[in-house]
Structure formats: C-alpha cells, structure tokens
Write an enzyme that holds these catalytic residues in place. Structure first.
Site, PDB file in Angstrom:
ATOM      1  N   LYS A 103       0.866  -1.192   0.000  1.00 55.49           N
ATOM      2  CA  LYS A 103       0.000   0.000   0.000  1.00 55.49           C
ATOM      3  C   LYS A 103       0.892   1.227   0.000  1.00 55.49           C
ATOM      4  CE  LYS A 103      -4.530   0.838   0.431  1.00 55.49           C
ATOM      5  NZ  LYS A 103      -5.597  -0.090   0.040  1.00 55.49           N
TER       6      LYS A 103
HETATM    7  N1  GLU Z   1      -7.322  -0.045  -3.348  1.00 57.47           N
HETATM    8  C1  GLU Z   1      -8.057  -1.238  -3.611  1.00 57.47           C
HETATM    9  C2  GLU Z   1      -8.091  -2.134  -2.390  1.00 57.47           C
HETATM   10  O1  GLU Z   1      -7.907  -1.677  -1.277  1.00 57.47           O
HETATM   11  C3  GLU Z   1      -7.567  -1.943  -4.873  1.00 57.47           C
HETATM   12  C4  GLU Z   1      -6.141  -2.386  -4.851  1.00 57.47           C
HETATM   13  C5  GLU Z   1      -5.647  -2.941  -6.174  1.00 57.47           C
HETATM   14  O2  GLU Z   1      -6.397  -3.005  -7.110  1.00 57.47           O
HETATM   15  O3  GLU Z   1      -4.450  -3.291  -6.210  1.00 57.47           O
HETATM   16  O4  GLU Z   1      -8.351  -3.295  -2.475  1.00 57.47           O
END
Ligand code: GLU
Length: 410
Positions: A103
């Site tokens: 993240k």
């Molecule tokens: N931000 C989204 C999540 O928390 C998608 C992450 C992604 O597609 O890599 O799952």
C-alpha cells in the site's frame, strides 16, 4: 492508527490462534518486508515549493508481487499504510490471486490542490518510489482519492524510465490498457457478497433495507447493483451529510447526479440526516463504504442492522466487532467484501501481460465466480469452526500464505 483501533491486529491474533500457528511464524508473517518513506517536493501554481511525505509499504510477497493502492488523504501516516498493506496480503490470498500485499499514500487533503499541482506531486512521488516497484515486483492501483487519471501519470512516469509498461499499474483508463469493468468492480463485488450473505442469512434480498455510508466509487456502484437486485436503498451519505427515504431513494438518478457533481449534496430527494443518524437506522444491511474505524466504541451501540457489509477497508474497529458478535450482528469483512477491486486489477494485469483484451461480460463473469468461491470457502469454515466470518476469512488467507511461506523458506 493505534494498534488497539487497528482492526487487523485483533482478527489476525485470533485467526492465528485458531489455526494453531507457531508464534515465530505468526510474527514473521506480520512484519512488513520493506517500508519506504520519501520526501515529495513539488511546485505549487503560485511558484512556491511545497514538500509532503509519501509512503510505500510492501508487506509480503510470498505468493506473488506486492499489490495495493495509493491513497491521498490527510490522515495517511506510516501506521495506517502498514495496516492497509497487511490487509492487502490477506485480501489477495483470500481471493487466491497470485499477489502479495502492499500500500502507498501521501498525507495530504487533495481537495486543497489544483489538478496541475496534484499531477506534479504524483509524478514526483512515483519517481521517488520507482526503485522498489516493477511489473513483477510491486503493482500500485487507485485507492481513496486517487483514480484512473493518477494511474495514467504513474504509468507515464514509469514508461519514460523503463519503456512502455501498462502492467506497472492497474485501474488505468481503458485507452491506456485499463480493463473493462474495473471502475465498477469493487462495488459490483460488494453487491455480489451482499446477495450471497442475504441467501445464507435467510434475508429476502428483494425489498431488503440497505444503508450505505460513503458514496464514492465503491458506495455508489454498490448502491447501483443492489438497486438492480431489488434492494431498497433507504439512506446514503458522503462528506456533505446523509439522505434518507424510508421508501427507498431513486438510485439511478442519484448515481447520475453524483457522477456529475462528485457529491450527493443538492440532490432533490430524501430527508437530510447526520452520519450518526444514518448509522442508527433500522435496516437489513449496513454498508460502511467510506474510511476506516467509522464504526467504533462511540457509536456501535446505536447500530440497528442485521449484517454489516464492510465495503471500506477496516471500517469496524476490533472492540466494536466484539460487541457486534455478542449482539449477533454479522460482519462480512473487508478482505472479502471489497476484494472485487483487486481481483479485476489482477485481470487487468493479466490482459496487459498477454496484450489481449477481454470483454466486459467475461470480466464480470470471472469476478463473480471468484467472489462466490471465496465467500463459500469462508462460510464453510465459519460453520465448521463456529467463528465469525471475519476470523474465518483471516484463517483462509493466513493459511494459504503460511503454506506457501513454508515451501519457500524450506
Ligand atoms: N485499493 C483497492 C483495495 O484496497 C484496490 C487495490 C488494487 O487493485 O491493487 O483493495
């Protein structure tokens, strides 16, 4: 985010105990592989230089490259990003897609900056984290307050350095290798999980009462699909406040209004209510689709729903979850409910690597299959072990990573 309000830590500890995992392994799987903090200087439109802090946390890549979004929000700090990166490891594992978890984020309020300022900031951030990302290493995506445009800037920066590389990031616009169905995917997945839950909890879906906190990408698409399934969406909210109509809001019109104005404020139907009033409404499904810790010890006792469908990441704190378990209010956890986004991100990445486009019908069908499979796996374990859905989800996810970890670490 303190560890007591971090929903991951409590659920993780309980799942580890249920699985009988050794403490040394539990610890090893909890520690992030790598954390990067970067200074991000950029020029504002008035010519002054502004400097902000950005983060990328790579939690675990035992089962595949790190994967996870980048968020822009004033509350972003290293602890929050670490907790969200960890959630991504369990989410990708639960859905059995070949990724680990990561993240990123920048601690700013993006509404205070112009588009050109955000572009300069984003590009500078991406350059700063370039040394640790790659199409088989770490693949970012959108999250809170980032979107397909931000991903285009990312893809462009990376491609200038390394050659044309659409697979470096997911959630791109269709014109740059994005996947059909990606924008709606998290909301669609949330609706599918709500439908499966209704079935198992014996709540007739048709005319069931749904309350949604948050009307951004996830909340608005979840509302749209649940409305199509026949649910009655009696209240929704965004940062401007809530709207309530006991007979059900006109979701198609509200969806279009919000798509155009980026807020529900000014929509001409429904009674205005506060966020606290919204959370306390009597309903079948309460769907928190905004930010983390929205349901906590200060408001949990006022809840009046049958099941909480966690569309946001970490919307129910650990202590609040315990109280809800005692009151027999179900919680369908984030790593299951909102996994539709990263699942279609995976499909996007596969299409980019193959340089072959799938149809939207194909994407949606495969998404639905994956979500239902994961739901059933968790539900079976919940029944067999008599544990909450949240713990069962973590057990499936941790077990899969643990098995891969054992094989690799010899
Ligand atoms: N931000 C989204 C999540 O928390 C998608 C992450 C992604 O597609 O890599 O799952």
């Amino acid at each position: 985010m303190s560890s007591s309000s971090n929903p991951t830590s409590a659920a993780y500890a309980q799942a580890v105990k249920e699985l009988g995992l050794k403490q040394n392994i539990a610890k090893a799987l909890e520690i992030p592989d790598r954390e990067l903090t970067v200074e991000v200087p950029f020029r504002k439109d008035d010519g002054e230089i502004k400097s902000v802090i950005g983060f990328r946390v790579q939690h675990n890549n035992t089962r595949g490259p790190f994967k996870g979004g980048i968020r822009y929000h004033q509350h972003v700090d290293i602890e929050e990003v670490r907790s969200l990166a960890t959630l991504m490891t369990w989410k990708t594992s639960l859905l059995d897609i070949p990724y680990g978890g990561g993240k990123g984020g920048i601690g700013i309020d993006p509404s205070k900056y112009s588009k050109t300022e955000l572009e300069r900031m984003s590009r500078r951030f991406f350059r700063a984290i370039d040394p640790i990302i790659g199409i088989n290493v770490d693949i970012p995506a959108p999250d809170v307050n980032t979107n397909a445009q931000v991903m285009s800037w990312f893809m462009d920066e990376y491609s200038q350095l390394h050659g044309y590389s659409p697979a470096i990031v997911t959630g791109k616009p269709l014109e740059l290798g994005g996947s059909a169905g990606r924008e709606a995917a998290t909301g669609r997945g949330t609706a599918v999980i709500t439908r499966e839950t209704a079935d198992k909890w014996n709540i007739p879906l048709n005319n069931s009462k749904v309350v949604i906190q948050g009307f951004g990408n996830v909340g608005s698409y979840a509302a749209k699909f649940l409305h199509e399934y026949g649910c009655k969406i009696i209240a929704v909210s965004d940062v401007s406040g809530g709207l309530y109509d006991p007979n059900g809001l006109d979701i198609p019109s509200l969806f279009d209004y919000n798509y155009e104005h980026r807020t529900i404020n000014g929509f001409d139907q429904g009674k205005k209510i506060s966020n606290d009033e919204l959370l306390a409404l009597e309903c079948d499904f309460l769907i928190p689709a905004a930010l983390g810790s929205a349901i906590n010890e200060t408001n949990v006792d006022s809840l009046n729903c049958k099941v909480i469908i966690e569309a946001a990441n970490g919307p129910v704190t650990g202590p609040a979850a315990n109280k809800l378990w005692d009151r027999k209010i179900g919680i369908i956890p984030d790593i299951l409910t909102n996994a539709g986004g990263v699942t279609v991100s995976y499909f996007e990445w596969v299409q980019n690597l193959q340089q072959f486009k799938w149809t939207e019908k194909d994407v949606n069908k495969k998404l639905e299959e994956k979500m239902i499979h994961a739901f059933n796996e968790v539900f079976e374990l919940k029944k067999n072990k008599q544990v909450p859905m949240r713990i069962a989800s973590f057990m499936v996810a941790i077990d899969r990573v643990h098995k891969a970890y054992n094989l690799r670490e010899g």
